[in-house]
Design an enzyme around this catalytic site. Structure first.
Site, PDB file in Angstrom:
ATOM      1  N   PRO A  67       0.814  -1.225   0.000  1.00  0.00           N
ATOM      2  CA  PRO A  67       0.000   0.000   0.000  1.00  0.00           C
ATOM      3  C   PRO A  67       0.841   1.265   0.000  1.00  0.00           C
ATOM      4  O   PRO A  67       1.835   1.370   0.722  1.00  0.00           O
ATOM      5  CB  PRO A  67      -0.818  -0.119   1.284  1.00  0.00           C
ATOM      6  CG  PRO A  67      -0.897  -1.584   1.550  1.00  0.00           C
ATOM      7  CD  PRO A  67       0.418  -2.145   1.082  1.00  0.00           C
ATOM      8  N   CYS A  68       0.401   2.234  -0.823  1.00  0.00           N
ATOM      9  CA  CYS A  68       1.169   3.470  -0.964  1.00  0.00           C
ATOM     10  C   CYS A  68       0.483   4.657  -0.302  1.00  0.00           C
ATOM     11  O   CYS A  68       0.986   5.774  -0.366  1.00  0.00           O
ATOM     12  CB  CYS A  68       1.391   3.783  -2.447  1.00  0.00           C
ATOM     13  SG  CYS A  68      -0.125   4.158  -3.355  1.00  0.00           S
ATOM     14  N   GLN A  69      -0.681   4.448   0.346  1.00  0.00           N
ATOM     15  CA  GLN A  69      -1.431   5.590   0.851  1.00  0.00           C
ATOM     16  C   GLN A  69      -0.625   6.458   1.805  1.00  0.00           C
ATOM     17  O   GLN A  69      -0.771   7.679   1.828  1.00  0.00           O
ATOM     18  CB  GLN A  69      -2.717   5.122   1.558  1.00  0.00           C
ATOM     19  CG  GLN A  69      -3.776   4.610   0.610  1.00  0.00           C
ATOM     20  CD  GLN A  69      -3.654   3.125   0.360  1.00  0.00           C
ATOM     21  OE1 GLN A  69      -2.580   2.543   0.441  1.00  0.00           O
ATOM     22  NE2 GLN A  69      -4.765   2.488   0.044  1.00  0.00           N
ATOM     23  N   LEU A  71       2.568   6.850   1.729  1.00  0.00           N
ATOM     24  CA  LEU A  71       3.797   7.296   1.093  1.00  0.00           C
ATOM     25  C   LEU A  71       3.538   8.294  -0.023  1.00  0.00           C
ATOM     26  O   LEU A  71       4.447   8.962  -0.475  1.00  0.00           O
ATOM     27  CB  LEU A  71       4.557   6.096   0.507  1.00  0.00           C
ATOM     28  CG  LEU A  71       4.922   4.975   1.478  1.00  0.00           C
ATOM     29  CD1 LEU A  71       5.589   3.839   0.725  1.00  0.00           C
ATOM     30  CD2 LEU A  71       5.829   5.484   2.584  1.00  0.00           C
TER      31      LEU A  71
END
Length: 377
Positions: A67-69, A71
């Site tokens: 998950p990139c939320q 970052l």
């Protein structure tokens, strides 16, 4: 191979072109899980990585678009310790239990290189060093693989037995202009206008995940004749390298909204990007990059490699190859005209900021608004 944080299967689909067989998928989002179950019907899909006890015996490759939320600049930027992006540690937990598969392939947003003054990358590379892996990463642009989407992502490859530099860092074609703003469609985000525009010539800007409420967030495209359109969801799927209709199975989930399909597409890994990485996994050719060592605290570059606590800069571009490019116009088969309300909102925002726009662009936007019924509409 095993796919963790599999989303709608972009990494797995791309790697399968090089013969990799997926033995297990893990994904928590119900809509994405429905897509995986329909598109990979014979493969078990686990719903929660934190409850996954171990990897299947014989796993050679673990792929994870974690998950990139936490970052992303578009997200909360809580960092690698955030509740979502911190789940990368679950990958290391599972790898440690299985004494390490031969390959780890991770994908995320380039902002992870900057966030917390590089803390996210120090955390990840430190864990890989501890596990005995040599690692390499590179920011790559989806346009290099022929897709008209200006999508930059970090691909990080690590191995216990091979040199990942030979896979990620030995090809370098360099950036290439793929169009002329006077004659080709140009993509931008109509939801911006004050602090950003996301302008891209003969491409759309990075497709976004959109709203958790299922509100679609497609970009807009200014056509050469001046009309402004938004791609349809099937156009978005194809812009990520999937077949049109790939995310339709998500609609079988109770309460799932049509607009949520944009979130699935925006969060996905570009299939062609994964295809390129898979095609390179057996590569032994090409000169190895020779860059200086990174000093502690030095900003992370767009490409680097390292092992045993040391890191080195890799002087390569974000375009490893120049695959045949298909123009953006060919990806707009399901497009619709941008509404008067959306157009007017964008024009209002442009008047509130100090952004500079390409010559003639705002004139085209105003003309489009007139065609759609003007300010009264």
């Amino acid at each position: 191979m095993v796919g963790l944080f599999a989303g709608i299967g972009g990494l797995e689909l791309g790697l399968s072109a090089s013969g990799w067989q997926t033995e297990l998928l893990c994904e928590i989002d119900p809509g994405a899980r429905a897509v995986l179950q329909a598109r990979f019907p014979d493969i078990p899909v686990h719903p929660d990585v934190t409850r996954l006890r171990s990897l299947p015996q014989g796993t050679e490759l673990v792929a994870a678009g974690f998950p990139c939320q936490d970052l992303s600049q578009a997200g909360r930027t809580a960092g690698i310790s955030g509740s979502r992006s911190g789940l990368v540690d679950e990958i290391f937990r599972l790898v440690r239990r299985r004494r390490g598969p031969r390959w780890l392939l991770l994908e995320n947003v380039p902002f992870m290189l900057q966030l917390g003054r590089g803390a996210a990358m120090r955390h990840i590379t430190g864990a890989l060093d501890e596990l005995g892996y040599t690692w390499a990463y590179r920011v790559v642009d989806a346009r290099a693989f022929g897709l008209p989407q200006r999508r930059q992502r970090v691909l990080l490859l690590a191995s216990r037995t091979e040199d990942p530099r030979r896979v990620l860092l030995t090809e370098d074609a360099g950036p290439l202009d793929q169009g002329d703003p006077a004659h080709d469609p140009c993509g931008f985000y109509w939801t911006e206008g004050v602090r950003g525009l996301g302008w891209a010539v003969n491409a759309v800007p990075t497709l976004k995940g959109g709203s958790a409420l299922g509100i679609a967030s497609p970009p807009a495209v200014r056509l050469p004749a001046g009309e402004i359109v938004t791609p349809g969801i099937e156009d978005g799927e194809r812009l990520q390298g999937f077949a049109a209709g790939w995310t339709e199975p998500a609609l079988t989930v109770p309460g799932f909204r049509q607009g949520h399909r944009w979130k699935l597409v925006g969060n996905a890994v570009s299939v062609r990007m994964a295809e390129w990485a898979g095609s390179r996994l057996d590569s032994t050719a090409g000169p190895l990059p020779d860059g200086p060592e990174l000093a502690p605290g030095q900003p992370w570059p767009s490409a680097a490699w390292g092992r045993a606590g040391r890191a080195y800069r890799a002087p390569v571009s974000t375009w490893p190859v120049h695959e045949p490019y298909q123009g953006l116009a060919d990806y707009l088969t399901g497009s619709r005209l941008l509404s008067a309300r959306a157009t007017a909102g964008f024009l209002r925002r442009t008047g509130m900021g100090t952004l500079r726009f390409p010559p003639g662009f705002l004139d085209d936007v105003e003309t489009h608004l007139d065609r759609m019924g003007g300010w009264a509409a």
